[in-house]
Design a protein around this motif. Structure first.
Motif, PDB file in Angstrom:
ATOM      1  N   ARG A 282      68.810  58.703  55.284  1.00  0.00           N
ATOM      2  CA  ARG A 282      69.043  60.098  55.646  1.00  0.00           C
ATOM      3  C   ARG A 282      70.213  60.676  54.854  1.00  0.00           C
ATOM      4  O   ARG A 282      70.137  61.791  54.325  1.00  0.00           O
ATOM      5  N   LYS A 283      71.290  59.909  54.761  1.00  0.00           N
ATOM      6  CA  LYS A 283      72.457  60.370  54.013  1.00  0.00           C
ATOM      7  C   LYS A 283      72.133  60.517  52.530  1.00  0.00           C
ATOM      8  O   LYS A 283      72.574  61.470  51.873  1.00  0.00           O
ATOM      9  N   ALA A 284      71.363  59.569  51.994  1.00  0.00           N
ATOM     10  CA  ALA A 284      70.988  59.630  50.578  1.00  0.00           C
ATOM     11  C   ALA A 284      70.150  60.873  50.303  1.00  0.00           C
ATOM     12  O   ALA A 284      70.332  61.555  49.279  1.00  0.00           O
ATOM     13  N   MET A 285      69.246  61.182  51.214  1.00  0.00           N
ATOM     14  CA  MET A 285      68.399  62.362  51.046  1.00  0.00           C
ATOM     15  C   MET A 285      69.237  63.636  51.100  1.00  0.00           C
ATOM     16  O   MET A 285      69.052  64.549  50.292  1.00  0.00           O
ATOM     17  N   GLU A 286      70.184  63.703  52.032  1.00  0.00           N
ATOM     18  CA  GLU A 286      71.042  64.887  52.158  1.00  0.00           C
ATOM     19  C   GLU A 286      71.880  65.100  50.898  1.00  0.00           C
ATOM     20  O   GLU A 286      72.111  66.235  50.471  1.00  0.00           O
ATOM     21  N   ILE A 287      72.336  63.999  50.311  1.00  0.00           N
ATOM     22  CA  ILE A 287      73.233  64.082  49.154  1.00  0.00           C
ATOM     23  C   ILE A 287      72.457  64.195  47.848  1.00  0.00           C
ATOM     24  O   ILE A 287      72.963  64.694  46.849  1.00  0.00           O
ATOM     25  N   GLY A 288      71.208  63.742  47.878  1.00  0.00           N
ATOM     26  CA  GLY A 288      70.377  63.811  46.680  1.00  0.00           C
ATOM     27  C   GLY A 288      70.472  62.580  45.811  1.00  0.00           C
ATOM     28  O   GLY A 288      70.476  62.670  44.577  1.00  0.00           O
ATOM     29  N   VAL A 289      70.519  61.417  46.442  1.00  0.00           N
ATOM     30  CA  VAL A 289      70.587  60.145  45.722  1.00  0.00           C
ATOM     31  C   VAL A 289      69.240  59.435  45.843  1.00  0.00           C
ATOM     32  O   VAL A 289      68.684  59.328  46.936  1.00  0.00           O
ATOM     33  N   ASP A 290      68.730  58.953  44.725  1.00  0.00           N
ATOM     34  CA  ASP A 290      67.464  58.230  44.702  1.00  0.00           C
ATOM     35  C   ASP A 290      67.659  56.844  45.311  1.00  0.00           C
ATOM     36  O   ASP A 290      68.463  56.054  44.817  1.00  0.00           O
ATOM     37  N   MET A 291      66.931  56.535  46.381  1.00  0.00           N
ATOM     38  CA  MET A 291      67.074  55.234  47.038  1.00  0.00           C
ATOM     39  C   MET A 291      66.637  54.077  46.145  1.00  0.00           C
ATOM     40  O   MET A 291      66.936  52.923  46.442  1.00  0.00           O
ATOM     41  N   GLN A 292      65.948  54.373  45.051  1.00  0.00           N
ATOM     42  CA  GLN A 292      65.613  53.313  44.095  1.00  0.00           C
ATOM     43  C   GLN A 292      66.871  52.711  43.473  1.00  0.00           C
ATOM     44  O   GLN A 292      66.855  51.580  42.993  1.00  0.00           O
ATOM     45  N   ASN A 293      67.954  53.477  43.497  1.00  0.00           N
ATOM     46  CA  ASN A 293      69.212  53.013  42.911  1.00  0.00           C
ATOM     47  C   ASN A 293      70.239  52.606  43.965  1.00  0.00           C
ATOM     48  O   ASN A 293      71.410  52.435  43.661  1.00  0.00           O
ATOM     49  N   VAL A 294      69.777  52.498  45.207  1.00  0.00           N
ATOM     50  CA  VAL A 294      70.646  52.064  46.302  1.00  0.00           C
ATOM     51  C   VAL A 294      70.103  50.742  46.840  1.00  0.00           C
ATOM     52  O   VAL A 294      68.953  50.663  47.260  1.00  0.00           O
ATOM     53  N   TYR A 295      70.925  49.705  46.798  1.00  0.00           N
ATOM     54  CA  TYR A 295      70.517  48.393  47.290  1.00  0.00           C
ATOM     55  C   TYR A 295      71.227  48.130  48.606  1.00  0.00           C
ATOM     56  O   TYR A 295      72.452  48.264  48.696  1.00  0.00           O
ATOM     57  N   LEU A 296      70.465  47.754  49.623  1.00  0.00           N
ATOM     58  CA  LEU A 296      71.068  47.441  50.922  1.00  0.00           C
ATOM     59  C   LEU A 296      71.099  45.933  51.139  1.00  0.00           C
ATOM     60  O   LEU A 296      70.114  45.235  50.849  1.00  0.00           O
ATOM     61  N   GLY A 297      72.214  45.464  51.628  1.00  0.00           N
ATOM     62  CA  GLY A 297      72.385  44.035  51.857  1.00  0.00           C
ATOM     63  C   GLY A 297      72.863  43.738  53.263  1.00  0.00           C
ATOM     64  O   GLY A 297      73.376  44.612  53.967  1.00  0.00           O
ATOM     65  N   GLY A 298      72.676  42.489  53.657  1.00  0.00           N
ATOM     66  CA  GLY A 298      73.189  41.988  54.921  1.00  0.00           C
ATOM     67  C   GLY A 298      74.275  40.968  54.652  1.00  0.00           C
ATOM     68  O   GLY A 298      74.081  40.023  53.884  1.00  0.00           O
TER      69      GLY A 298
END
Length: 437
Positions: free
Chosen positions: A73-89
Motif C-alpha cells: 500500500r505504501k509503495a503504491m501511494e509513493i509510486g515505487v514498483d514492487m518488483q524492486n522491493v524485496y521483503l525478508g523475514g
C-alpha cells in the motif's frame, strides 16, 4: 526467474556492491525508505523481525500477510514498483517461542516461516541459534542442532513456496541466510561492555559444514543453492551508549575466508551507527548485506524530538494545547518497562536519560501506542503550516537548508522522514546497490 539478491554472489562478490536491509515496521521509516528508493532509483530490502510480525500479530499487531499488504500500500501511494522491493523475514525461528519445549517451539516456528513464505517474503533469515525450554541450560547449543533445526524450517518454507506457486506461478523462490553466531535481536543487553569478538574462521568453517550436512540430510541440496549468505560477527555491535566500530584489521582473517565459499557472502547484523566509511569498508571486505533498524528509528525519534522543541518554543506563551510528546512517551515507558528494562542499567538518572536518548532506541516499541500516536498528531497539527525558519534552523539545521533551497517541504511529516533519509544515505553511499536493479 532468479532472485536479484543472488547477484551479490554471482556478479558482485568481489566488488563494492551490497544492499542495506531496512529492519523496521515503523510507518515513518518505511515511507522514508520507499521514498529514498524512488528518489535514487535503487532497490529496497525491507525485513520484518519475528517479534515484530508473526502469526499472532507480534508487537506491531501485524501478521506476515498484513505486513506485506502494508508495504504494498505504501509503495503504491509513493509510486515505487514492487518488483524492486524485496521483503525478508529476520530471525525466523523459535525466537519468541523459547518458553516451550523443542516440539512445541519448532511447531510454532514452522507456522511462522510458513506464513512468511506464503505471504510472498523472498529473503529468509533462518535463526535457530537460541535455546528452547527443553535444551540444557549449561551446555552450548551445538552447530549441528542449530543446523538441523534450521533445515527443518527450510523444508517447511520449501513446501510453502510450492504451495504459493499454485496461486502465483511466477513467484520467485526464496533465498536464505544461515548461521549460528547470530547477535541478539535488539542489541547487547550487558551492563558492562566487554567488547565484541570477531567470528573465528574455524567456527565459520564448522558452521557452514554443519548446515550443508543438515540440508543434505533433509534432501534440500537443491534448495541449498539458494543459500546466499551467512551471519557472522565482524566485530560490530550497537549498544545504548553508541557502537563498536568496524576494525577491518581485526576482521582480516574472517573476511579473507569468504573466498573459500564461492556461493556465499556475509550478512552483518547490528551495523547501526557505523560511519559511512566503516560501512563501505564492510561491503568492500565481504559483508554484502548490512542490516539496520534502531539507527533508523533513532533518527526518526531525533526528528520528532526536534519538532517537539520547536512546538514548545513556538507556543510556550500561548493558550495553545501542545503535545507534551516526550512526557507522554516517558510515562508509557515507565508504565510498561518490559521492552527496555533488560537493556538499560545504571542510576535512576542514567536510566531516565537512556529511555529517551539511548542508541538502543527501545522507545521505538512505544511509538505505536495510541497515546503516543495522539501526541504526535497534536504536534503535527500544531505545526501543519510549517515550522518558523529560525526555529527550524535551531533544531533541524540540515532540513532547514533543504527547505530554504526548495528541496524539502516544510511540513512535520516530511521533516521527520528527511531526518531518517540522512541515515539511509549513509548506507546508499556504502552499498552502491543501484547496480542490483
Amino acid at each position: 526467474m532468479e532472485h536479484k539478491l543472488k547477484k551479490l554472489v554471482t556478479d558482485y562478490k568481489h566488488e563494492t556492491v551490497g544492499i542495506y536491509s531496512c529492519c523496521s515496521a515503523n510507518e515513518f521509516v518505511i515511507e522514508a525508505a520507499l521514498e529514498r528508493a524512488k528518489e535514487t532509483n535503487t532497490p529496497l530490502l525491507i525485513e520484518a523481525t519475528a517479534n515484530q510480525v508473526d502469526q499472532y500479530g507480534g508487537y506491531t499487531g501485524m501478521t506476515p500477510q498484513d505486513f506485506m499488504a502494508f508495504v504494498k500500500r505504501k509503495a503504491m501511494e509513493i509510486g515505487v514498483d514492487m518488483q524492486n522491493v524485496y521483503l525478508g523475514g529476520d530471525h525466523l525461528g523459535p525466537l519468541t517461542f523459547t518458553e516451550y519445549d523443542e516440539d512445541k517451539a519448532m511447531s510454532e516456528a514452522s507456522e511462522l516461516i510458513r506464513q512468511y513464505v506464503l505471504a510472498g517474503f523472498t529473503k529468509i533469515h533462518v535463526d535457530t541459534s537460541m535455546k528452547v525450554n527443553s535444551d540444557d541450560k549449561d551446555i552450548r547449543l551445538s552447530d549441528e542442532i542449530i543446523a538441523q533445526r534450521a533445515a527443518k524450517l527450510v523444508s517447511v518454507a520449501t513446501e510453502a513456496y510450492n504451495e504459493r506457486l499454485k496461486e502465483v506461478p511466477d513467484a520467485i523462490a526464496p533465498v536464505y541466510v544461515i548461521g549460528s553466531e547470530v547477535p541478539i535481536p535488539g542489541g547487547s543487553q550487558a551492563a558492562v561492555d566487554n567488547g565484541v569478538e570477531v567470528t573465528k574462521v574455524a567456527d565459520l568453517d564448522h558452521t557452514v559444514k554443519a548446515f550443508r550436512e543438515a540440508f543434505e540430510d533433509n534432501g534440500l541440496m537443491e534448495v541449498y543453492d539458494n543459500v546466499i549468505a551467512i551471519v557472522v560477527q565482524p566485530g560490530v555491535e550497537e549498544k545504548d551508549s553508541g557502537c563498536t566500530e568496524y576494525d577491518r584489521q581485526k576482521a582480516k582473517e574472517l573476511m579473507a575466508a569468504i573466498d573459500n565459499y564461492p556461493n556465499l557472502v556475509y550478512e552483518g547484523h547490528s551495523t547501526d551507527y557505523q560511519t559511512k566509511i566503516k560501512l563501505k569498508e564492510m561491503v568492500e571486505d565481504g559483508v554484502k548485506i548490512l542490516k539496520v533498524g534502531p539507527a533508523l528509528t533513532f533518527a526518526m525519534r531525533e526528528g520528532l524530538f526536534a519538532l517537539y522543541n520547536i512546538e514548545k518554543e513556538l507556543y510556550k506563551n500561548t493558550d495553545v494545547k501542545t503535545s507534551h510528546l516526550l512526557e507522554v512517551l516517558d510515562e508509557k515507558m515507565i508504565e510498561e518497562p518490559k521492552y527496555w528494562s533488560k537493556h538499560y542499567h545504571g542510576s535512576s538518572n542514567e536510566i531516565a536519560l537512556k529511555r529517551m536518548y539511548s542508541f538502543s532506541d527501545r522507545c521505538r516499541y512505544y511509538m505505536p501506542l495510541k497515546d503516543v500516536e495522539n501526541a504526535i498528531n497534536v504536534m503535527f497539527n500544531n505545526l501543519k503550516d510549517g515550522c518558523p525558519l529560525n526555529l527550524l534552523s535551531q533544531f533541524m539545521p540540515l532540513q532547514y537548508t533543504k527547505v530554504r533551497e526548495g528541496y524539502l517541504n516544510n511540513d512535520p511529516r516530511s521533516l521527520v522522514k528527511d531526518r531518517i533519509k540522512n541515515c539511509i544515505d549513509e548506507y546508499l553511499f556504502a552499498t552502491n546497490q543501484n547496480k542490483l536493479l
